[in-house]
Design a protein around this motif. Structure first.
Motif, short mmCIF file in Angstrom:
data_model
loop_
_atom_site.label_atom_id
_atom_site.label_comp_id
_atom_site.label_asym_id
_atom_site.label_seq_id
_atom_site.Cartn_x
_atom_site.Cartn_y
_atom_site.Cartn_z
N ASP A 1 73.40 55.21 -17.50
CA ASP A 1 72.49 55.76 -18.50
C ASP A 1 71.47 56.64 -17.78
O ASP A 1 70.53 56.16 -17.18
N ALA A 2 71.65 57.96 -17.84
CA ALA A 2 70.78 58.88 -17.12
C ALA A 2 69.40 58.91 -17.76
O ALA A 2 69.28 58.90 -18.99
N ARG A 3 68.39 58.92 -16.90
CA ARG A 3 67.03 59.02 -17.42
C ARG A 3 66.13 59.68 -16.40
O ARG A 3 66.44 59.72 -15.20
N LEU B 1 70.05 64.44 -13.58
CA LEU B 1 70.96 65.27 -12.78
C LEU B 1 71.67 66.29 -13.66
O LEU B 1 72.25 65.93 -14.70
N GLY B 2 71.57 67.55 -13.25
CA GLY B 2 72.22 68.61 -14.01
C GLY B 2 71.31 69.36 -14.96
O GLY B 2 71.66 70.45 -15.44
N ARG C 1 62.33 76.49 -14.72
CA ARG C 1 63.74 76.67 -15.05
C ARG C 1 64.47 77.03 -13.77
O ARG C 1 64.06 77.98 -13.08
N ASN C 2 65.53 76.29 -13.49
CA ASN C 2 66.27 76.48 -12.24
C ASN C 2 65.31 76.49 -11.04
O ASN C 2 65.42 77.33 -10.13
N THR D 1 66.23 67.86 -7.46
CA THR D 1 66.09 66.45 -7.83
C THR D 1 64.65 65.96 -7.78
O THR D 1 64.38 64.79 -8.00
N LEU D 2 63.71 66.85 -7.50
CA LEU D 2 62.33 66.42 -7.35
C LEU D 2 61.37 67.47 -7.86
O LEU D 2 61.44 68.65 -7.48
#
Lengths: 115, 116
Positions: A1-3, A27-28, A50-51, A73-74
């Protein structure tokens, strides 16, 4: 379960100290948002990316706040020096921008108290 | 200017009764509309969204919302309220179309209190 995860969950510090809040987006996801919530002002958008590129940080006091995304990721939100009026709950949210149809997913927040 | 208004700070309803939380918006172009819920000491959770198509949108926990273009409204509804629905509800809007950055504009929030 992504959070979305945020650390720390609670932070008590003294006026003048540096505060760093961290967020790990889902992620993603390619958009990341920082919000501040107070009783008086409600939910305010501070900055978003964004990106990993900052798109708008007009909601942030530039002299003391800074937001960065060192990698996908951060995301970090830093206050230096902190003031009592910065006491609030800070939320990070992430989303996948695809024609603006997709919702944002919020983290649990960091409750900041500046004494 | 784009904006969202939630005219009621608080809505009180008895358990089992229908509930409505109001939201009106002002945005140029086609709006994308969202409802979020926030339980105490938690982050916001997505409930439902209107993008296009059927004006009645169904979401989580039995909630639904009706998009009314002529009245520029997107009211949140539930046929039968539960005490556990008591929370803070946010309406949000995003402008669709080219140049969109994903930024959401949030209303001030409405506290829903469901009494047993």
């Amino acid at each position: 379960d992504a959070r979305v995860t945020q650390t720390p969950r609670h932070k008590v510090t003294e006026m003048g100290q540096e505060v760093t809040m961290r967020c790990q987006p889902i992620l993603g996801h390619n958009t990341v948002f920082w919000y501040r919530q107070t009783m008086m002002q409600g939910l305010e958008l501070l900055a978003y990316f964004r990106n990993r590129a900052p798109l708008d940080d007009s909601g942030m006091p530039k002299d003391r706040f800074s937001a960065e995304m060192p990698d996908a990721t951060l995301a970090t939100l830093k206050i230096q020096p902190s003031e009592p009026r910065d006491s609030a709950v800070y939320f990070c949210a992430s989303g996948l921008l695809a024609g603006a149809r997709n919702e944002q997913f919020f983290g649990p927040g960091t409750r900041l108290t500046v004494l | 200017a784009q904006s969202v208004a939630q005219p009621e700070d608080q809505v009180n309803v008895a358990e089992g009764n229908p509930l409505t939380v109001k939201c009106t918006y002002s945005v140029s172009g086609n709006p994308y509309l969202f409802w979020y819920v926030q339980y105490p000491n938690r982050g916001l959770q997505f409930l439902l969204k209107y993008i296009t198509g059927d004006n009645l949108v169904k979401g989580s926990y039995g909630f639904e919302a009706e998009f009314n273009k002529s009245q520029t409204s997107f009211h949140l509804k539930k046929p039968s309220a539960l005490v556990s629905d008591s929370a803070l509800y946010f309406c949000a809007v995003r402008f669709g179309g080219s140049g969109n950055t994903g930024k959401l504009i949030f209303g001030q929030g409405t506290t829903l209190q469901v009494k047993p």
